[in-house]
Design a protein around this motif. Sequence first.
Motif, PDB file in Angstrom:
ATOM      1  N   ARG A 260     -13.939   6.458   0.263  1.00  0.00           N
ATOM      2  CA  ARG A 260     -13.227   5.392  -0.445  1.00  0.00           C
ATOM      3  C   ARG A 260     -12.145   5.917  -1.378  1.00  0.00           C
ATOM      4  N   GLU A 261     -12.290   7.143  -1.842  1.00  0.00           N
ATOM      5  CA  GLU A 261     -11.283   7.711  -2.742  1.00  0.00           C
ATOM      6  C   GLU A 261      -9.983   8.005  -2.024  1.00  0.00           C
ATOM      7  N   ASP A 262     -10.081   8.349  -0.756  1.00  0.00           N
ATOM      8  CA  ASP A 262      -8.899   8.646   0.050  1.00  0.00           C
ATOM      9  C   ASP A 262      -8.433   7.353   0.708  1.00  0.00           C
ATOM     10  N   SER A 263      -7.349   6.795   0.219  1.00  0.00           N
ATOM     11  CA  SER A 263      -6.906   5.483   0.704  1.00  0.00           C
ATOM     12  C   SER A 263      -6.470   5.520   2.165  1.00  0.00           C
TER      13      SER A 263
ATOM     14  N   HIS B  96      -7.778   3.351   7.531  1.00  0.00           N
ATOM     15  CA  HIS B  96      -7.969   3.466   8.977  1.00  0.00           C
ATOM     16  C   HIS B  96      -9.414   3.188   9.386  1.00  0.00           C
ATOM     17  N   SER B  97     -10.369   3.622   8.593  1.00  0.00           N
ATOM     18  CA  SER B  97     -11.763   3.349   8.953  1.00  0.00           C
ATOM     19  C   SER B  97     -12.079   1.866   8.831  1.00  0.00           C
ATOM     20  N   LYS B  98     -11.463   1.182   7.858  1.00  0.00           N
ATOM     21  CA  LYS B  98     -11.669  -0.264   7.738  1.00  0.00           C
ATOM     22  C   LYS B  98     -11.021  -0.999   8.903  1.00  0.00           C
ATOM     23  N   ARG B  99      -9.834  -0.583   9.304  1.00  0.00           N
ATOM     24  CA  ARG B  99      -9.185  -1.190  10.472  1.00  0.00           C
ATOM     25  C   ARG B  99      -9.997  -0.954  11.741  1.00  0.00           C
TER      26      ARG B  99
END
Length: 98
Positions: free
Chosen positions: A29-32, A37-40
């Motif tokens: 989560r710290e690395d936007s 990309h993981s959320k997409r």
Amino acid sequence: MRQLLSALSYFSIFFAPFLLPLIIWIACREDSYVAMHSKRALISHILPFVAALPLLFLTFGAEHLGSVLGYIILFIIIYFGTFIYNIVKGIQVLREYA
């Protein structure tokens, strides 16, 4: 490493469609960039199953075989469209900094 984790989120459609993007999203989560990309990827993995729910109800309520086949064909198009999308996005992420 960022590109690898991001691409792995998309390529997980082959082996762990929901689990791996969720784990990567929570862990990074710290690395936007990776989180985006993981959320997409997670959303694109969930999309065919969300689309299948209304199609499932419409299929059982259909009176004609043509309607049922139409719903099944629509689901197949949605599923393979998201499958191809994940492969293309995974390759794009890997090539982004190459």
